[in-house]
Design a protein around this motif. Sequence first.
Motif, mmCIF file in Angstrom:
data_model
loop_
_atom_site.group_PDB
_atom_site.id
_atom_site.type_symbol
_atom_site.label_atom_id
_atom_site.label_comp_id
_atom_site.label_asym_id
_atom_site.label_seq_id
_atom_site.Cartn_x
_atom_site.Cartn_y
_atom_site.Cartn_z
ATOM 1 N N ALA A 191 8.384 -7.495 -6.591
ATOM 2 C CA ALA A 191 8.376 -8.836 -6.008
ATOM 3 C C ALA A 191 8.525 -9.900 -7.095
ATOM 4 C CB ALA A 191 7.088 -9.068 -5.220
ATOM 5 N N VAL A 192 7.790 -9.726 -8.180
ATOM 6 C CA VAL A 192 7.884 -10.671 -9.294
ATOM 7 C C VAL A 192 9.281 -10.618 -9.905
ATOM 8 C CG1 VAL A 192 7.001 -11.241 -11.589
ATOM 9 C CG2 VAL A 192 5.419 -10.553 -9.773
ATOM 10 N N ARG A 193 9.802 -9.420 -10.061
ATOM 11 C CA ARG A 193 11.137 -9.283 -10.665
ATOM 12 C C ARG A 193 12.207 -9.949 -9.809
ATOM 13 N NH1 ARG A 193 15.198 -5.115 -10.255
ATOM 14 N NH2 ARG A 193 13.713 -3.571 -9.446
ATOM 15 N N PHE A 194 12.215 -9.651 -8.513
ATOM 16 C CA PHE A 194 13.232 -10.260 -7.656
ATOM 17 C C PHE A 194 13.077 -11.774 -7.600
ATOM 18 C CE2 PHE A 194 13.429 -5.971 -5.445
ATOM 19 C CZ PHE A 194 14.685 -5.657 -5.951
ATOM 20 N N SER A 195 11.851 -12.244 -7.519
ATOM 21 C CA SER A 195 11.605 -13.678 -7.447
ATOM 22 C C SER A 195 12.147 -14.389 -8.681
ATOM 23 C CB SER A 195 10.100 -13.944 -7.310
ATOM 24 O OG SER A 195 9.819 -15.321 -7.435
ATOM 25 N N THR A 196 11.852 -13.838 -9.861
ATOM 26 C CA THR A 196 12.248 -14.528 -11.087
ATOM 27 C C THR A 196 13.718 -14.327 -11.419
ATOM 28 O OG1 THR A 196 11.418 -12.648 -12.390
ATOM 29 C CG2 THR A 196 9.934 -14.489 -12.045
ATOM 30 N N GLU B 199 9.550 -1.846 -14.841
ATOM 31 C CA GLU B 199 9.614 -3.113 -14.102
ATOM 32 C C GLU B 199 9.264 -4.290 -15.007
ATOM 33 O OE1 GLU B 199 10.678 -3.964 -11.111
ATOM 34 O OE2 GLU B 199 11.275 -1.893 -10.729
ATOM 35 N N PHE B 200 8.248 -4.110 -15.852
ATOM 36 C CA PHE B 200 7.850 -5.182 -16.765
ATOM 37 C C PHE B 200 8.992 -5.523 -17.718
ATOM 38 C CE2 PHE B 200 5.560 -6.549 -20.726
ATOM 39 C CZ PHE B 200 5.121 -7.761 -20.226
ATOM 40 N N SER B 201 9.701 -4.506 -18.188
ATOM 41 C CA SER B 201 10.834 -4.741 -19.089
ATOM 42 C C SER B 201 11.915 -5.567 -18.409
ATOM 43 C CB SER B 201 11.417 -3.406 -19.569
ATOM 44 O OG SER B 201 10.480 -2.696 -20.347
ATOM 45 N N ARG B 202 12.165 -5.298 -17.134
ATOM 46 C CA ARG B 202 13.179 -6.071 -16.406
ATOM 47 C C ARG B 202 12.733 -7.522 -16.218
ATOM 48 N NH1 ARG B 202 13.093 -1.087 -13.127
ATOM 49 N NH2 ARG B 202 14.966 0.126 -13.619
ATOM 50 N N ILE B 203 11.433 -7.714 -16.040
ATOM 51 C CA ILE B 203 10.913 -9.081 -15.872
ATOM 52 C C ILE B 203 11.029 -9.861 -17.171
ATOM 53 C CG2 ILE B 203 8.822 -10.438 -15.469
ATOM 54 C CD1 ILE B 203 7.943 -8.138 -13.536
ATOM 55 N N ILE B 204 10.616 -9.253 -18.278
ATOM 56 C CA ILE B 204 10.537 -9.996 -19.535
ATOM 57 C C ILE B 204 11.902 -10.183 -20.187
ATOM 58 C CG2 ILE B 204 10.150 -8.097 -21.163
ATOM 59 C CD1 ILE B 204 7.922 -9.864 -22.392
ATOM 60 N N THR B 205 12.895 -9.409 -19.778
ATOM 61 C CA THR B 205 14.242 -9.618 -20.312
ATOM 62 C C THR B 205 15.107 -10.446 -19.363
ATOM 63 O OG1 THR B 205 14.966 -7.493 -19.382
ATOM 64 C CG2 THR B 205 14.265 -7.510 -21.690
ATOM 65 N N GLY B 206 14.549 -10.858 -18.236
ATOM 66 C CA GLY B 206 15.296 -11.678 -17.296
ATOM 67 C C GLY B 206 15.438 -13.106 -17.793
ATOM 68 N N PRO B 207 16.397 -13.841 -17.274
ATOM 69 C CA PRO B 207 16.628 -15.218 -17.720
ATOM 70 C C PRO B 207 15.465 -16.161 -17.420
ATOM 71 C CG PRO B 207 17.941 -14.707 -15.774
ATOM 72 C CD PRO B 207 17.352 -13.428 -16.242
ATOM 73 N N GLN C 40 0.832 -1.205 0.000
ATOM 74 C CA GLN C 40 0.000 0.000 0.000
ATOM 75 C C GLN C 40 0.866 1.253 0.000
ATOM 76 O OE1 GLN C 40 -2.348 -0.914 3.430
ATOM 77 N NE2 GLN C 40 -3.947 -1.963 2.272
ATOM 78 N N GLU C 41 2.049 1.167 0.591
ATOM 79 C CA GLU C 41 2.975 2.303 0.589
ATOM 80 C C GLU C 41 3.442 2.624 -0.830
ATOM 81 O OE1 GLU C 41 4.856 1.435 5.034
ATOM 82 O OE2 GLU C 41 5.937 0.836 3.214
ATOM 83 N N ASP C 42 3.829 1.579 -1.553
ATOM 84 C CA ASP C 42 4.288 1.759 -2.937
ATOM 85 C C ASP C 42 3.869 0.538 -3.727
ATOM 86 O OD1 ASP C 42 5.485 2.201 -5.350
ATOM 87 O OD2 ASP C 42 7.523 2.434 -4.581
ATOM 88 N N ALA C 43 2.854 0.710 -4.562
ATOM 89 C CA ALA C 43 2.300 -0.425 -5.303
ATOM 90 C C ALA C 43 3.272 -0.999 -6.317
ATOM 91 C CB ALA C 43 1.009 -0.003 -6.005
ATOM 92 N N LEU C 44 4.306 -0.243 -6.693
ATOM 93 C CA LEU C 44 5.289 -0.792 -7.631
ATOM 94 C C LEU C 44 6.007 -1.993 -7.023
ATOM 95 C CD1 LEU C 44 6.250 -0.124 -10.525
ATOM 96 C CD2 LEU C 44 8.279 0.914 -9.480
ATOM 97 N N ARG C 45 5.983 -2.092 -5.703
ATOM 98 C CA ARG C 45 6.601 -3.235 -5.035
ATOM 99 C C ARG C 45 5.951 -4.560 -5.442
ATOM 100 N NH1 ARG C 45 7.054 -0.360 0.966
ATOM 101 N NH2 ARG C 45 9.066 0.692 0.586
ATOM 102 N N LEU C 46 4.700 -4.499 -5.885
ATOM 103 C CA LEU C 46 4.031 -5.707 -6.392
ATOM 104 C C LEU C 46 4.811 -6.293 -7.558
ATOM 105 C CD1 LEU C 46 0.472 -4.134 -6.404
ATOM 106 C CD2 LEU C 46 1.156 -6.020 -4.897
ATOM 107 N N LEU C 47 5.225 -5.424 -8.483
ATOM 108 C CA LEU C 47 6.005 -5.873 -9.638
ATOM 109 C C LEU C 47 7.450 -6.173 -9.258
ATOM 110 C CD1 LEU C 47 4.760 -3.556 -12.530
ATOM 111 C CD2 LEU C 47 4.306 -5.977 -12.199
#
Length: 440
Positions: free
Chosen positions: A160-165, A197-205, A151-158
Amino acid sequence: MSARDAALHFSKILTAAGHKALFAGGCVRDKLLGHEPKDYDIATSATPEEVIALFPGGNEVGAHFGVVICKFHGEAVEIATFRTDGSYRDGRRPDSVTFSTPAEDAKRRDFTINGLFEDPESGEIIDFVEGLADLESRVLRAIGNPAERFQEDALRLLRAVRFSTRLGFSIEGKTLSAIREHAGLLEKISPERIRDEFSRIITGPNRRKGIELLIDTGLMPFIVPEFLATIGCEQPPEWHPEGDVYTHTCIMLEMLQPDAPLDLCLGVLLHDIAKPPTRTFDEEANRIRFNGHDAMGATMATEILQRLKYPNSIIEAATTMVARHMQFMNVQQMRTAKLKRFMAEPTFEKEMELHRVDCGSSNGFTDNYEFLLAKAEEFAAQPLIPAPFVTGRDLIDMGMKPGPAFKEILESIQTEQLEGKLRDRDEALSLAHQLAEKSE
């Protein structure tokens, strides 16, 4: 001069001036994981005013939040005062900050693995949030109450996905539940921040896992909602034994090279985006068809990428790949001139990779791919599109006026040149005169 050397330079001066200075966040995490940190952040007891006094060239980009960026020999280091954040009414940034202690500063951060500090002098790791245990267990866990962090920063939702993957970490249960429950908070975030953030996710290994996680958590409807329709969109089993469009696309993303560029990753993601709206069933042939999905897909891809505020260069490259991906089935029937023009497209090498994974994830046919590889070798001795024998200036000198016939003549002459039927400029000029007379 490395990034760490620059950070050590600043931390020593801060310490000598009587301030506490610790390396913080991602640089500590990456070092503990055995990765070379790309940049360094320093958390300090010095106020922004005190930091600026010590480093007069510092840039107060976020002084209101206690952040100053300083440079040493070209290396930028973010120096932030230990702080506690006030309320986040806009879901992006705190309304106010209060300068505080290392322990309080750690508790305001997003995930435990990002809440670690390192003493620059001793190398001691300072852990107020049990981040070391989560690093060891390869778990991504929100600090404190997950719902409050998102709730503080909704970008943290994405994030989380980036760090996880990217790190290959599992998301802790309560954190994962909070992501699903608060996915709608992404509506508060600007397209530009979502895009990055989406770009970092989709270009990740682990980009396939990233896309699957965006679907599983309910975040995808706030990024590329059109992609949801690929789930359950069945395809002809004789061409796509792997299953629906979603499965096909996920396999393609997984097959890409780990360092695949952003425009190619987006091209793969969106290459079949228009299959759901173009899907029909041909009763006579007893099969599913997706007529025109390439052309419609290019239009949809343009709209999607513009909505996410991607640069025009990325949009143009990705949509070209989407628009042309079905043409690969016809390459062996193309005339030499048309084939050379097809292969001369700036995105051709990336399109070849898209075609490779498109076939590899479905029917496994490689004949067109191998044909193009052979042709690339055959054509390698000369430019695919050489300098033209005849130009528009030549036609004007012959007395022609620019118009529809003008362009047709130039294209006809170039075609003959690409086919190898014209040996030199004299033959080309002779043909130009013949074509000009016919056009009169």
